[in-house]
Design a protein around this motif. Structure first.
Motif, PDB file in Angstrom:
ATOM      1  N   GLU A  30      29.179  41.737  35.799  1.00 11.16           N
ATOM      2  CA  GLU A  30      28.355  41.312  34.716  1.00 11.16           C
ATOM      3  C   GLU A  30      29.286  40.342  33.613  1.00 11.16           C
ATOM      4  O   GLU A  30      30.252  40.195  33.954  1.00 11.16           O
ATOM      5  CB  GLU A  30      27.939  42.421  33.750  1.00 11.16           C
ATOM      6  N   ASN A  31      28.619  39.589  32.952  1.00  7.62           N
ATOM      7  CA  ASN A  31      29.185  38.726  31.879  1.00  7.62           C
ATOM      8  C   ASN A  31      30.147  39.639  31.143  1.00  7.62           C
ATOM      9  O   ASN A  31      29.636  40.639  30.446  1.00  7.62           O
ATOM     10  CB  ASN A  31      28.284  37.850  31.254  1.00  7.62           C
ATOM     11  N   LYS A  32      31.326  39.080  30.576  1.00  5.66           N
ATOM     12  CA  LYS A  32      32.199  39.755  29.798  1.00  5.66           C
ATOM     13  C   LYS A  32      32.411  38.638  28.789  1.00  5.66           C
ATOM     14  O   LYS A  32      32.599  37.384  28.889  1.00  5.66           O
ATOM     15  CB  LYS A  32      33.509  39.889  30.374  1.00  5.66           C
ATOM     16  N   LEU A  33      32.331  39.078  27.319  1.00  3.95           N
ATOM     17  CA  LEU A  33      32.538  38.221  26.204  1.00  3.95           C
ATOM     18  C   LEU A  33      33.949  38.587  25.804  1.00  3.95           C
ATOM     19  O   LEU A  33      34.411  39.654  25.713  1.00  3.95           O
ATOM     20  CB  LEU A  33      31.541  38.500  25.111  1.00  3.95           C
ATOM     21  N   CYS A  34      34.677  37.619  25.441  1.00  2.00           N
ATOM     22  CA  CYS A  34      35.964  37.517  24.952  1.00  2.00           C
ATOM     23  C   CYS A  34      36.364  36.672  23.724  1.00  2.00           C
ATOM     24  O   CYS A  34      35.814  35.465  23.794  1.00  2.00           O
ATOM     25  CB  CYS A  34      36.801  37.547  26.091  1.00  2.00           C
ATOM     26  N   CYS A  35      37.306  37.110  22.898  1.00  2.00           N
ATOM     27  CA  CYS A  35      37.880  36.342  21.723  1.00  2.00           C
ATOM     28  C   CYS A  35      39.178  35.314  22.398  1.00  2.00           C
ATOM     29  O   CYS A  35      39.547  35.754  23.362  1.00  2.00           O
ATOM     30  CB  CYS A  35      38.232  37.197  20.690  1.00  2.00           C
ATOM     31  N   GLU A  36      39.390  34.607  21.468  1.00  2.00           N
ATOM     32  CA  GLU A  36      40.623  33.594  21.760  1.00  2.00           C
ATOM     33  C   GLU A  36      41.751  34.635  22.249  1.00  2.00           C
ATOM     34  O   GLU A  36      42.579  34.221  23.080  1.00  2.00           O
ATOM     35  CB  GLU A  36      40.947  32.959  20.410  1.00  2.00           C
ATOM     36  N   ASP A  37      42.090  35.566  21.329  1.00  2.00           N
ATOM     37  CA  ASP A  37      43.229  36.608  21.692  1.00  2.00           C
ATOM     38  C   ASP A  37      43.371  37.333  23.040  1.00  2.00           C
ATOM     39  O   ASP A  37      44.245  37.449  23.603  1.00  2.00           O
ATOM     40  CB  ASP A  37      43.508  37.546  20.889  1.00  2.00           C
ATOM     41  N   HIS A  38      41.780  37.566  23.688  1.00  2.00           N
ATOM     42  CA  HIS A  38      41.903  38.161  24.786  1.00  2.00           C
ATOM     43  C   HIS A  38      41.452  37.685  26.121  1.00  2.00           C
ATOM     44  O   HIS A  38      41.293  38.151  27.070  1.00  2.00           O
ATOM     45  CB  HIS A  38      40.874  39.661  24.556  1.00  2.00           C
ATOM     46  N   VAL A  39      41.203  36.170  26.119  1.00  2.00           N
ATOM     47  CA  VAL A  39      40.871  35.355  27.113  1.00  2.00           C
ATOM     48  C   VAL A  39      41.937  35.785  28.273  1.00  2.00           C
ATOM     49  O   VAL A  39      41.407  35.703  29.425  1.00  2.00           O
ATOM     50  CB  VAL A  39      40.638  34.109  26.691  1.00  2.00           C
ATOM     51  N   ASP A  40      42.929  35.742  28.089  1.00  2.00           N
ATOM     52  CA  ASP A  40      43.931  35.672  29.282  1.00  2.00           C
ATOM     53  C   ASP A  40      43.733  36.913  30.015  1.00  2.00           C
ATOM     54  O   ASP A  40      43.846  37.067  31.216  1.00  2.00           O
ATOM     55  CB  ASP A  40      45.422  35.376  28.875  1.00  2.00           C
ATOM     56  N   MET A  41      43.725  38.127  29.094  1.00  2.00           N
ATOM     57  CA  MET A  41      43.438  39.562  29.520  1.00  2.00           C
ATOM     58  C   MET A  41      42.347  39.440  30.783  1.00  2.00           C
ATOM     59  O   MET A  41      42.234  40.087  31.790  1.00  2.00           O
ATOM     60  CB  MET A  41      43.304  40.590  28.667  1.00  2.00           C
ATOM     61  N   VAL A  42      41.228  39.025  30.139  1.00  2.00           N
ATOM     62  CA  VAL A  42      39.773  39.087  30.797  1.00  2.00           C
ATOM     63  C   VAL A  42      39.801  38.216  32.258  1.00  2.00           C
ATOM     64  O   VAL A  42      39.539  38.742  33.102  1.00  2.00           O
ATOM     65  CB  VAL A  42      38.663  38.685  29.854  1.00  2.00           C
ATOM     66  N   ILE A  43      40.476  37.108  32.237  1.00  2.00           N
ATOM     67  CA  ILE A  43      40.844  36.261  33.212  1.00  2.00           C
ATOM     68  C   ILE A  43      41.597  36.945  34.243  1.00  2.00           C
ATOM     69  O   ILE A  43      41.256  37.093  35.592  1.00  2.00           O
ATOM     70  CB  ILE A  43      41.434  34.759  32.945  1.00  2.00           C
ATOM     71  N   ASP A  44      42.856  37.333  34.065  1.00  2.00           N
ATOM     72  CA  ASP A  44      43.681  38.197  34.662  1.00  2.00           C
ATOM     73  C   ASP A  44      42.788  39.320  35.350  1.00  2.00           C
ATOM     74  O   ASP A  44      43.020  39.693  36.699  1.00  2.00           O
ATOM     75  CB  ASP A  44      44.839  38.795  34.026  1.00  2.00           C
ATOM     76  N   ASP A  45      42.096  40.286  34.701  1.00  2.00           N
ATOM     77  CA  ASP A  45      41.438  41.283  35.281  1.00  2.00           C
ATOM     78  C   ASP A  45      40.306  40.749  36.125  1.00  2.00           C
ATOM     79  O   ASP A  45      40.083  41.444  37.229  1.00  2.00           O
ATOM     80  CB  ASP A  45      40.824  42.222  34.184  1.00  2.00           C
ATOM     81  N   PHE A  46      39.610  39.709  35.995  1.00  2.00           N
ATOM     82  CA  PHE A  46      38.793  39.048  36.874  1.00  2.00           C
ATOM     83  C   PHE A  46      39.263  38.777  38.150  1.00  2.00           C
ATOM     84  O   PHE A  46      38.945  38.930  39.082  1.00  2.00           O
ATOM     85  CB  PHE A  46      38.024  38.066  36.224  1.00  2.00           C
ATOM     86  N   LEU A  47      40.623  38.147  38.336  1.00  2.00           N
ATOM     87  CA  LEU A  47      41.233  37.837  39.233  1.00  2.00           C
ATOM     88  C   LEU A  47      41.534  39.049  40.174  1.00  2.00           C
ATOM     89  O   LEU A  47      41.644  38.968  41.528  1.00  2.00           O
ATOM     90  CB  LEU A  47      42.208  36.852  38.907  1.00  2.00           C
ATOM     91  N   VAL A  48      41.940  40.062  39.696  1.00  2.00           N
ATOM     92  CA  VAL A  48      42.436  41.077  40.335  1.00  2.00           C
ATOM     93  C   VAL A  48      41.435  41.751  40.854  1.00  2.00           C
ATOM     94  O   VAL A  48      41.183  42.167  42.145  1.00  2.00           O
ATOM     95  CB  VAL A  48      43.223  42.195  39.365  1.00  2.00           C
ATOM     96  N   GLU A  49      40.248  41.929  40.252  1.00  2.00           N
ATOM     97  CA  GLU A  49      38.999  42.448  40.840  1.00  2.00           C
ATOM     98  C   GLU A  49      38.108  42.004  41.712  1.00  2.00           C
ATOM     99  O   GLU A  49      37.717  42.330  42.914  1.00  2.00           O
ATOM    100  CB  GLU A  49      37.919  42.852  39.660  1.00  2.00           C
ATOM    101  N   GLU A  50      37.907  40.419  41.491  1.00  2.00           N
ATOM    102  CA  GLU A  50      37.273  39.718  42.288  1.00  2.00           C
ATOM    103  C   GLU A  50      37.822  38.817  43.092  1.00  2.00           C
ATOM    104  O   GLU A  50      37.281  38.246  44.318  1.00  2.00           O
ATOM    105  CB  GLU A  50      36.384  38.796  41.395  1.00  2.00           C
ATOM    106  N   GLU A  51      39.094  38.660  43.208  1.00  2.00           N
ATOM    107  CA  GLU A  51      40.056  37.723  43.970  1.00  2.00           C
ATOM    108  C   GLU A  51      39.471  36.314  44.073  1.00  2.00           C
ATOM    109  O   GLU A  51      39.713  35.832  45.232  1.00  2.00           O
ATOM    110  CB  GLU A  51      40.137  38.321  45.262  1.00  2.00           C
ATOM    111  N   THR A  52      38.838  35.808  42.909  1.00  2.00           N
ATOM    112  CA  THR A  52      38.477  34.487  42.945  1.00  2.00           C
ATOM    113  C   THR A  52      38.415  34.104  41.540  1.00  2.00           C
ATOM    114  O   THR A  52      38.694  34.866  40.741  1.00  2.00           O
ATOM    115  CB  THR A  52      36.820  34.194  43.475  1.00  2.00           C
TER     116      THR A  52
END
Length: 58
Positions: A8-30
């Motif tokens: 699903e879509n995840k919303l993030c603030c400027e402070d947490h954009v790196d965390m969301v992207i990192d988590d996405f890369l680990v989970e989805e491998e893309t």
């Protein structure tokens, strides 16, 4: 904190954009699609969200 469901879509603030992207890369491998948004709150905190991170497939 690790995202439990990135299908699903995840919303993030400027402070947490790196965390969301990192988590996405680990989970989805893309890489995710990242779009600027005007409303919503961050998945990690109560700040105003600036980005929506979503799957490339949908």
């Amino acid at each position: 904190m690790f995202l439990s469901s990135l299908k699903e879509n995840k919303l993030c603030c400027e402070d947490h954009v790196d965390m969301v992207i990192d988590d996405f890369l680990v989970e989805e491998e893309t890489f995710p699609v990242m779009n600027k948004i005007e409303s919503g709150t961050c998945f990690y905190c109560a700040k105003k969200a600036k980005y929506m991170i979503s799957s490339v497939e949908g």
